[in-house]
Design a protein around this motif. Structure first.
Motif, PDB file in Angstrom:
ATOM      1  N   UNK A 202     -41.813 103.581 -97.602  1.00  0.00           N
ATOM      2  CA  UNK A 202     -42.068 103.613 -96.150  1.00  0.00           C
ATOM      3  C   UNK A 202     -43.253 102.719 -95.802  1.00  0.00           C
ATOM      4  N   UNK A 203     -43.493 101.699 -96.618  1.00  0.00           N
ATOM      5  CA  UNK A 203     -44.558 100.751 -96.296  1.00  0.00           C
ATOM      6  C   UNK A 203     -44.324 100.143 -94.921  1.00  0.00           C
ATOM      7  N   UNK A 204     -45.412  99.754 -94.295  1.00  0.00           N
ATOM      8  CA  UNK A 204     -45.314  99.160 -92.977  1.00  0.00           C
ATOM      9  C   UNK A 204     -44.441  97.914 -92.994  1.00  0.00           C
ATOM     10  N   UNK A 205     -44.499  97.139 -94.095  1.00  0.00           N
ATOM     11  CA  UNK A 205     -43.696  95.914 -94.162  1.00  0.00           C
ATOM     12  C   UNK A 205     -42.213  96.243 -94.157  1.00  0.00           C
ATOM     13  N   UNK A 206     -41.823  97.309 -94.874  1.00  0.00           N
ATOM     14  CA  UNK A 206     -40.407  97.673 -94.915  1.00  0.00           C
ATOM     15  C   UNK A 206     -39.952  98.214 -93.565  1.00  0.00           C
ATOM     16  N   UNK A 207     -40.821  98.974 -92.908  1.00  0.00           N
ATOM     17  CA  UNK A 207     -40.485  99.462 -91.568  1.00  0.00           C
ATOM     18  C   UNK A 207     -40.301  98.286 -90.615  1.00  0.00           C
ATOM     19  N   UNK A 208     -41.198  97.296 -90.734  1.00  0.00           N
ATOM     20  CA  UNK A 208     -41.089  96.107 -89.883  1.00  0.00           C
ATOM     21  C   UNK A 208     -39.809  95.341 -90.181  1.00  0.00           C
ATOM     22  N   UNK A 209     -39.425  95.277 -91.466  1.00  0.00           N
ATOM     23  CA  UNK A 209     -38.189  94.580 -91.834  1.00  0.00           C
ATOM     24  C   UNK A 209     -36.967  95.310 -91.282  1.00  0.00           C
ATOM     25  N   UNK A 210     -37.010  96.642 -91.307  1.00  0.00           N
ATOM     26  CA  UNK A 210     -35.897  97.413 -90.770  1.00  0.00           C
ATOM     27  C   UNK A 210     -35.731  97.144 -89.272  1.00  0.00           C
ATOM     28  N   UNK A 211     -36.826  97.146 -88.569  1.00  0.00           N
ATOM     29  CA  UNK A 211     -36.756  96.891 -87.128  1.00  0.00           C
ATOM     30  C   UNK A 211     -36.286  95.466 -86.846  1.00  0.00           C
ATOM     31  N   UNK A 212     -36.770  94.519 -87.646  1.00  0.00           N
ATOM     32  CA  UNK A 212     -36.338  93.133 -87.474  1.00  0.00           C
ATOM     33  C   UNK A 212     -34.852  92.987 -87.764  1.00  0.00           C
ATOM     34  N   UNK A 213     -34.378  93.699 -88.798  1.00  0.00           N
ATOM     35  CA  UNK A 213     -32.952  93.645 -89.136  1.00  0.00           C
ATOM     36  C   UNK A 213     -32.095  94.187 -88.005  1.00  0.00           C
ATOM     37  N   UNK A 214     -32.543  95.264 -87.365  1.00  0.00           N
ATOM     38  CA  UNK A 214     -31.810  95.822 -86.237  1.00  0.00           C
ATOM     39  C   UNK A 214     -31.734  94.828 -85.088  1.00  0.00           C
ATOM     40  N   UNK A 215     -32.821  94.117 -84.830  1.00  0.00           N
ATOM     41  CA  UNK A 215     -32.809  93.115 -83.763  1.00  0.00           C
ATOM     42  C   UNK A 215     -31.899  91.950 -84.111  1.00  0.00           C
TER      43      UNK A 215
END
Length: 323
Positions: A202-215
């Motif tokens: 649940x690192x911030x980078x992975x959370x950011x990647x998940x959100x970017x992937x959704x976009x």
């Protein structure tokens, strides 16, 4: 004695759309992203409820689609430090990917990386999975999972042993006893998963990647919809549709795909144009018609960019197909 079909295939691949159509069980679009004449290979064995695929191409590709019911897959990349992305996850040396039925397939693979994937009937796979790990597999995952497995290297050896097995060299007449081989293959994968740890990072980078992937997925869904209606969206169109800033859109594409949205869209349109040329079945179609259909208004630039990406002029593609 029960007659069963055992399929063994070894197909050379000379284009991303060939690789796409070779797997007609999976609705998938494959986009070539790096430049050069395409060369690849698909090896496949099918026996009862189990299929094993070995897939390799010399160019970077992006694969996008949906895992159809009733199938699921377990896969890995067969090289050290392989550049493979599944959804928001990057592959590591010991990574195993599980893609459940009816979930998104979003995979980006660098050139000269072989991927190996096992396809199973999901209901039968989960029945056996729950026997050895009832708590974990009590519910069906609704999205792709990444596991870190100490047995990943042994699966590589196992998969290539399977490929060389005499049973998978030609169509064969087999008995019900050979269903045991299918269970053996499935169990080998299940035990590897059971010895693995699920990536719950649940690192911030992975959370950011998940959100970017959704976009990125939202943008690609919109792009494909416009292209199917013979249009070509601009970056402004995408930003308006998604209510997102250009900076945020650019960041998301670079974070997930490594390309700006403009560059990715241009590559996608070139791939669509090539697929149309390759499927041409009469002499009435012209390069100009195809270029205009995909909204390449500058024919000289279209031909040069097509040559740079695919290693041949569009006129050469068309003449090769029609001769």
């Amino acid at each position: 004695m029960l007659k069963q079909s055992t399929l063994f295939r070894k197909l050379p691949l000379f284009d991303a759309c060939e690789q796409q159509s070779a797997q007609n069980w999976l609705p998938l679009e494959i986009t070539q992203l790096s430049a050069g004449p395409y060369q690849g290979q698909l090896r496949e064995i099918q026996h009862h409820d189990v299929s094993v695929f070995f897939e390799q191409q010399n160019c970077m590709v992006h694969k996008r689609g949906i895992m159809v019911d009733p199938f699921c897959t377990v896969s890995f990349a067969r090289s050290t430090n392989a550049q493979v992305r599944l959804s928001e996850y990057d592959s590591q040396d010991n990574s195993l990917f599980f893609i459940p039925s009816e979930s998104e397939v979003d995979v980006q693979v660098a050139g000269d990386v072989e991927t190996v994937y096992f396809r199973f009937n999901q209901a039968k796979f989960l029945e056996r999975a729950r026997a050895i790990s009832p708590q974990y597999w009590a519910t069906v995952p609704d999205s792709a999972l990444i596991f870190e497995s100490p047995l990943r290297k042994s699966l590589e050896v196992f998969s290539h042993h399977l490929y060389s097995h005499p049973l998978f060299q030609s169509d064969a007449e087999v008995t019900n006893d050979n269903q045991g081989l299918c269970s053996f293959i499935m169990d080998r994968l299940l035990l590897a998963l059971d010895e693995s740890s699920v990536n719950h990072d649940v690192r911030q980078d992975l959370i950011a990647r998940y959100r970017a992937k959704e976009r990125v997925n939202q943008a690609l869904d919109y792009i494909h919809g416009v292209l199917e209606n013979e249009g070509c969206p601009s970056i402004v169109d995408i930003c308006v549709e998604m209510n997102i800033s250009q900076r945020n859109l650019q960041y998301s594409f670079k974070k997930i795909l490594g390309f700006t949205p403009n560059v990715y869209l241009y590559h996608l349109r070139l791939n669509r144009a090539r697929a149309q040329l390759i499927k041409a079945d009469n002499n009435n179609i012209t390069v100009t018609q195809v270029a205009m259909y995909w909204q390449f208004w500058h024919l000289g630039r279209f031909s040069n960019d097509y040559l740079r990406l695919f290693g041949e002029l569009p006129s050469v593609t068309l003449s090769r197909v029609l001769t």
